[in-house]
Motif scaffolding. Structure first.
Motif, PDB file in Angstrom:
ATOM      1  N   VAL A 124       0.782  -1.281   0.282  1.00  0.00           N
ATOM      2  CA  VAL A 124       0.401   0.217   0.027  1.00  0.00           C
ATOM      3  C   VAL A 124       1.029   1.099  -0.522  1.00  0.00           C
ATOM      4  N   TYR A 125       1.732   1.584   0.999  1.00  0.00           N
ATOM      5  CA  TYR A 125       2.270   2.599   0.690  1.00  0.00           C
ATOM      6  C   TYR A 125       3.566   2.490  -0.448  1.00  0.00           C
ATOM      7  N   SER A 126       3.911   1.411  -1.316  1.00  0.00           N
ATOM      8  CA  SER A 126       4.749   1.783  -2.173  1.00  0.00           C
ATOM      9  C   SER A 126       3.714   2.330  -3.253  1.00  0.00           C
ATOM     10  N   PHE A 127       2.499   1.880  -3.304  1.00  0.00           N
ATOM     11  CA  PHE A 127       1.391   2.324  -4.469  1.00  0.00           C
ATOM     12  C   PHE A 127       1.296   4.392  -4.140  1.00  0.00           C
ATOM     13  N   ALA A 128       0.992   3.992  -2.908  1.00  0.00           N
ATOM     14  CA  ALA A 128       1.018   5.610  -2.694  1.00  0.00           C
ATOM     15  C   ALA A 128       2.249   6.725  -2.856  1.00  0.00           C
ATOM     16  N   ILE A 129       3.630   6.111  -2.513  1.00  0.00           N
ATOM     17  CA  ILE A 129       4.754   6.405  -2.547  1.00  0.00           C
ATOM     18  C   ILE A 129       4.645   6.779  -4.052  1.00  0.00           C
ATOM     19  N   LEU A 130       4.216   5.526  -4.825  1.00  0.00           N
ATOM     20  CA  LEU A 130       4.600   5.673  -6.392  1.00  0.00           C
ATOM     21  C   LEU A 130       3.563   6.668  -7.187  1.00  0.00           C
ATOM     22  N   LEU A 131       2.296   7.329  -6.675  1.00  0.00           N
ATOM     23  CA  LEU A 131       1.301   7.413  -7.219  1.00  0.00           C
ATOM     24  C   LEU A 131       1.600   9.503  -6.669  1.00  0.00           C
ATOM     25  N   ARG A 132       2.114   9.714  -5.743  1.00  0.00           N
ATOM     26  CA  ARG A 132       2.955  11.320  -5.626  1.00  0.00           C
ATOM     27  C   ARG A 132       4.136  11.358  -6.174  1.00  0.00           C
ATOM     28  N   GLU A 133       4.941  10.667  -6.641  1.00  0.00           N
ATOM     29  CA  GLU A 133       5.960  10.430  -7.480  1.00  0.00           C
ATOM     30  C   GLU A 133       5.484  11.276  -8.791  1.00  0.00           C
ATOM     31  N   GLU A 134       4.464  10.022  -9.347  1.00  0.00           N
ATOM     32  CA  GLU A 134       3.936  10.796 -10.150  1.00  0.00           C
ATOM     33  C   GLU A 134       2.461  11.611 -10.104  1.00  0.00           C
ATOM     34  N   GLY A 135       2.337  12.261  -9.493  1.00  0.00           N
ATOM     35  CA  GLY A 135       1.627  13.136  -9.338  1.00  0.00           C
ATOM     36  C   GLY A 135       0.475  13.069  -9.216  1.00  0.00           C
ATOM     37  N   LEU A 136      -0.021  11.978  -8.512  1.00  0.00           N
ATOM     38  CA  LEU A 136      -1.094  11.078  -9.019  1.00  0.00           C
ATOM     39  C   LEU A 136      -2.222  10.909  -7.059  1.00  0.00           C
ATOM     40  N   LEU A 137      -1.182  11.319  -6.332  1.00  0.00           N
ATOM     41  CA  LEU A 137      -2.526  10.482  -4.979  1.00  0.00           C
ATOM     42  C   LEU A 137      -2.931  11.556  -4.506  1.00  0.00           C
ATOM     43  N   ASP A 138      -2.660  12.952  -4.781  1.00  0.00           N
ATOM     44  CA  ASP A 138      -3.957  14.011  -4.325  1.00  0.00           C
ATOM     45  C   ASP A 138      -5.363  13.788  -5.081  1.00  0.00           C
ATOM     46  N   ARG A 139      -4.940  12.950  -6.353  1.00  0.00           N
ATOM     47  CA  ARG A 139      -6.662  12.463  -6.711  1.00  0.00           C
ATOM     48  C   ARG A 139      -6.485  11.334  -6.645  1.00  0.00           C
ATOM     49  N   THR A 140      -6.237  10.345  -5.367  1.00  0.00           N
ATOM     50  CA  THR A 140      -6.920   9.101  -5.432  1.00  0.00           C
ATOM     51  C   THR A 140      -7.492   8.166  -4.301  1.00  0.00           C
TER      52      THR A 140
END
Lengths: 286, 124
Positions: A124-140
């Protein structure tokens, strides 16, 4: 010892099989956790370890304690369900996500992702980090589910032993990261705590692939190294849930030793990145 | 611990963070001095340098070259190296990892983050 001897089922094996079935039924009747369709071999291995841990000679003894001492079940559940994972496990899987899936996820105004069988949260944290790096975490919104509430509590805490972080760092780098994993944790007293801003959009929730149903429409399901513990029927049930949960053209990621090939739901998906077990839900709209 | 850094202000900042926390800090002002310090420190379990903090821009021998030299030596293959990079230089971070750094931290240094990194990479 000859081959014939080793393949024959001894009376002791037979008794173990009976006790195993009774124990699994007892767990289901008393605690409503359904292990009846878990793969036999790994369940046996885990229960043999549990016998030692609980200092029981037989599964019948363990069953007795399980039914009459409510402290025992949560501990046994750890033996039956907690999988040891690591962050960015199989870095090529995350690299393929970055390269192939993320560009398509980017086209959605908001995203929902389901990490099924998340155990203590590394994936789960791997996904959160990956999404943050790809600029998508805020809308996920990430749904992190597991049947083990102890594991979920540990996942929600986001604290891991500091000696695991060097390995996580190497995996993270090989997943195509452009910055250091140290941007996301603080280490002290032998532990590393991950940044709570990563958790802002994560919902940790108790959910069983064996007995519960679909709860949301999602664009991506990641369920790695969970189905290997299920028998064919339960695998089909879980894959049916994923298929129902996924939106049109949604993505499914499985573990490196898992396949859709023999599943009832194989036709619902097409290979996206075959080597990394990434699939895309087929479009039957026509 | 070996601090490889030519700017005395940074050396002072690092030692004043590390020494009160019990680290013994040795200073090298460039890559050549770093290699000499490692050579002196001995080998294997008896070595008295457990971790290296490596600046990049230095006279005589820069950090990239020094890390590549260190990694050429079998006995230093596993020596943890944390590179100290300039924040603006994004490419530097990848070049550091390629040169053999285990991790990096951007300058100006965030003390808490530096301590976290040291806790992660310091051999037990």
């Amino acid at each position: 010892m000859t081959d014939r001897d080793s393949s024959a089922e001894s009376p002791a094996d037979r008794s173990f099989e009976i006790e195993l079935k009774l124990l699994i039924d007892a767990i289901y009747l008393k605690y409503h956790y359904d292990f009846r369709e878990y793969a036999g071999a790994s369940l046996k291995r885990r229960l043999l370890a549990a016998l030692e841990r609980f200092d029981c000679a037989t599964l019948s003894q363990l069953q007795d304690r399980l039914l009459h001492d409510t402290e025992v079940f949560p501990q046994l559940l750890d033996y039956l369900t907690v999988q040891v994972s690591e962050m960015f496990r199989d870095p090529d899987y995350f690299l393929a996500l970055r390269q192939t899936v993320i560009p398509m996820l980017r086209t959605y105004p908001s995203l929902k992702i389901w990490v099924a069988g998340c155990s203590t949260g590394e994936e789960v944290y791997s996904f959160a980090i990956l999404l943050r790096e790809e600029g998508l975490l805020d809308r996920t919104l990430i749904y992190a589910t597991d049947i083990n509430t102890n594991a979920l509590a540990r996942a929600a805490a986001g604290v891991y032993s500091v000696d695991r972080i060097a390995g996580f760092t190497d995996n993270h780098r090989r997943s195509g990261a452009r910055n250091s994993l140290s941007d996301y944790y603080t280490a002290a007293y032998g532990r590393a705590m991950f940044d709570k801003s990563l958790r802002k959009n994560i919902v940790f929730s108790d959910h069983s692939l064996a007995t519960d149903s679909v709860f949301a429409e999602v664009q991506l399901v990641s369920c790695r190294n969970v189905l290997i513990y299920f028998n064919r029927e339960l695998q089909d049930r879980a894959l049916g849930l994923f298929s129902d949960a996924l939106c049109r053209k949604g993505f499914l990621g499985l573990g490196s030793k898992e396949s859709l090939r023999f599943s009832r739901h194989a036709d619902a998906f097409a290979d996206l990145v075959r080597e990394q077990r990434l699939f895309q839900k087929q479009d039957f709209a026509a | 611990m070996l601090v490889v850094e030519d700017d005395v202000r940074n050396v002072f900042a690092l030692t004043s963070v590390l020494e009160p926390r019990g680290a013994t800090v040795e200073i090298a002002r460039n890559g050549l001095e770093a290699l000499a310090a490692l050579e002196r420190s001995g080998k294997g379990a008896g070595a008295n340098i457990d971790l290296v903090l490596m600046d990049i821009m230095m006279p005589e021998m820069d950090g990239f070259t020094a890390m590549r030299e260190i990694r050429k030596r079998g006995e230093w293959k596993k020596l943890p190296i944390i590179a100290l990079t300039a924040k603006a230089m994004r490419d530097d971070q990848e070049k550091c990892l390629a040169a053999g750094a285990n991790d990096y931290i951007a300058k100006p240094l965030d003390v808490e983050k530096l301590l976290s990194l040291i806790r992660v990479w310091m051999p037990k």
